[in-house]
Each structure stands twice: as C-alpha cells, then as structure tokens.
Design a protein around this motif. Structure first.
Motif, short mmCIF file in Angstrom:
data_model
loop_
_atom_site.label_atom_id
_atom_site.label_comp_id
_atom_site.label_asym_id
_atom_site.label_seq_id
_atom_site.Cartn_x
_atom_site.Cartn_y
_atom_site.Cartn_z
N ALA A 25 19.10 70.19 35.38
CA ALA A 25 18.74 68.73 35.71
C ALA A 25 19.62 67.83 36.51
CB ALA A 25 18.36 68.35 34.17
N ARG A 26 20.79 68.21 36.38
CA ARG A 26 21.62 67.27 37.14
C ARG A 26 21.49 67.81 38.65
NH1 ARG A 26 25.19 64.42 34.64
NH2 ARG A 26 25.80 64.54 32.71
N THR A 64 15.65 62.89 35.85
CA THR A 64 15.27 64.31 35.87
C THR A 64 15.54 64.85 34.32
OG1 THR A 64 17.26 65.01 36.79
CG2 THR A 64 15.60 64.57 38.30
N GLY A 65 15.83 63.85 33.60
CA GLY A 65 16.03 64.41 31.83
C GLY A 65 17.03 64.70 31.44
N VAL A 66 18.39 64.35 32.24
CA VAL A 66 19.57 64.40 31.79
C VAL A 66 19.93 63.62 30.28
CG1 VAL A 66 22.10 64.58 32.22
CG2 VAL A 66 20.53 65.21 33.95
N SER A 67 19.74 62.45 30.55
CA SER A 67 19.76 61.55 29.28
C SER A 67 18.84 61.92 28.09
CB SER A 67 19.82 60.06 29.50
OG SER A 67 18.69 59.77 30.30
N GLY A 68 17.73 62.39 28.58
CA GLY A 68 16.83 62.38 27.51
C GLY A 68 16.97 63.69 26.88
N HIS A 90 9.58 62.62 38.95
CA HIS A 90 10.86 62.96 38.34
C HIS A 90 10.39 63.22 36.86
CE1 HIS A 90 12.68 59.59 41.38
NE2 HIS A 90 12.69 60.79 41.91
N GLN A 91 9.61 62.80 36.44
CA GLN A 91 9.18 63.04 34.94
C GLN A 91 8.89 64.31 34.79
OE1 GLN A 91 6.18 59.74 33.83
NE2 GLN A 91 7.96 58.95 32.71
#
Length: 210
Positions: A25-26, A64-68, A90-91
């Motif tokens: 994701a990063r 791209t979902g890292v924090s999620g 991005h989602q």
C-alpha cells in the motif's frame, strides 16, 4: 536535535513492524505521489482505536489504505471504518489492500467525494474516532464536524500538524501552515476537548471529546 534523539525517534517509528500488505500500500501511495502515515503514526492510530474499543471510525483521506489498515487492526472485530476520499481510484487500492489483510468487505465503507460534502451526511454522535488526513486548509472545518460526529469519550486525531517543521518556524508560512496553527490553538483552548500533541511521524494531534 542530538544524534541520540534522532536515533531514538527512528527506533520508535519502526518499533511496530509492518507486513507485506502495508508495504504494498505504501508503494502504491508513493507511485501516486501521495503521503502515507509513518509506521509510528500507524502504530499510534492502531493503539488509539483499540483504546476506545472503536466500533465506528470515520477517516478523512483514504489514500491507498495505509492508515485504514492500522485503524482496522485496532478496532473491534465487528467495527466498521467509514473512509472518505475525493479520488475513487485511490480507494480501489485501499479496497484491495484491506482484502489482502483478510478484512471482510463489510468492515469498510468507502465514500468517494469531498469530505465537507460527505461529513454532514454522517450520524451525530455515531463515531468513536475521527481521523483527519485530508486538506489541511479544511482542518478547522473537520474539527467542527468531528465534534458533532463523536460520542462523548471519542477521539479526534489530525495527522501532519508539524508540516515538516514549518508549524514552529518563525518565518513567513503558507496559508495551510497558518490554518494548522489555528487548529492547534482551537483544540488547546476548547472546553470540549482534552488534547495531546504526539511527536510521531509528522505530528499527531489527538483530543478526547468530554
């Protein structure tokens, strides 16, 4: 800053190891020119979500979902992350990353759109944590919405409040830094909030709603 202090911060930031999915994701974020929360910030988000036994979390800025991923790991097994971003592509990366982590599809609700258009449609006092990583020019507006969205005892969290050191720089600064300073002052002076500023990543401003 001394060399020892820099070493300490680097050690703290890498203390909680990230897996292949987070690294993937990063990489997608880097390719898209997006900022991702640091590993230390992610670990803090995971801890904060767990500390309030979060069942409902709102995230401004899916990326791209890292924090999620970090938030979902900290939430209850039946918790739902509502994540908002103006860029649907991005989602899609975030959706793929969440699935690769083993999260069921009903654990995340993806809403494409501008945060200030979406947030007014979310339920009053319906959230345990609101994580703000969107447009810094809108941080004060996010704060106002967060106070409405949060239950008593809930957390509001803002990422990037150091602005790469510009927040405390005495020289002339762009409007987004001025807005961050206004946010820091508003949170510190609010009678509704119990604040703390965590020196992880690029600065994590946290506050509990009374």
């Amino acid at each position: 800053m001394t060399g020892n202090r820099q070493t300490d911060w680097a050690f703290a930031d890498a203390y909680v190891a990230e897996d292949d999915v987070l690294r993937w994701a990063r990489d997608r974020a880097r390719e898209a020119g997006l900022r991702s929360v640091s590993p230390g910030t992610g670990a803090a988000l995971r801890l904060l979500a767990a500390s309030v036994d979060a069942k409902a979390v709102a995230e401004i800025g899916t990326g791209t979902g890292v924090s999620g991923i970090h938030l979902l790991h900290g939430m209850r097994p039946d918790g739902v992350l509502t994540t908002v971003d103006p860029e649907p592509e991005h989602q899609q990366f975030a959706r793929q990353a969440f699935r690769a982590c083993g999260f069921a599809s009903n654990r995340a609700r993806f809403i494409p759109g501008r945060a200030l258009d979406v947030l007014p449609r979310l339920a009053d006092a319906g959230y345990d944590l609101v994580f703000c990583d969107g447009d810094r020019l809108e941080f004060l507006d996010y704060l106002a919405e967060s106070l409405r969205l949060l239950r008593p005892g809930g957390l509001v969290v803002f990422e990037g409040v150091f602005a790469n050191g510009r927040t405390v720089d005495s020289g002339p600064q762009p409007t987004e830094v001025i807005r961050i300073r206004e946010l820091l002052r508003a949170v510190r002076e609010s009678q509704e909030l119990v604040p703390s500023l965590l020196p992880v990543g690029d600065g994590l401003l946290c506050a509990v709603k009374r």
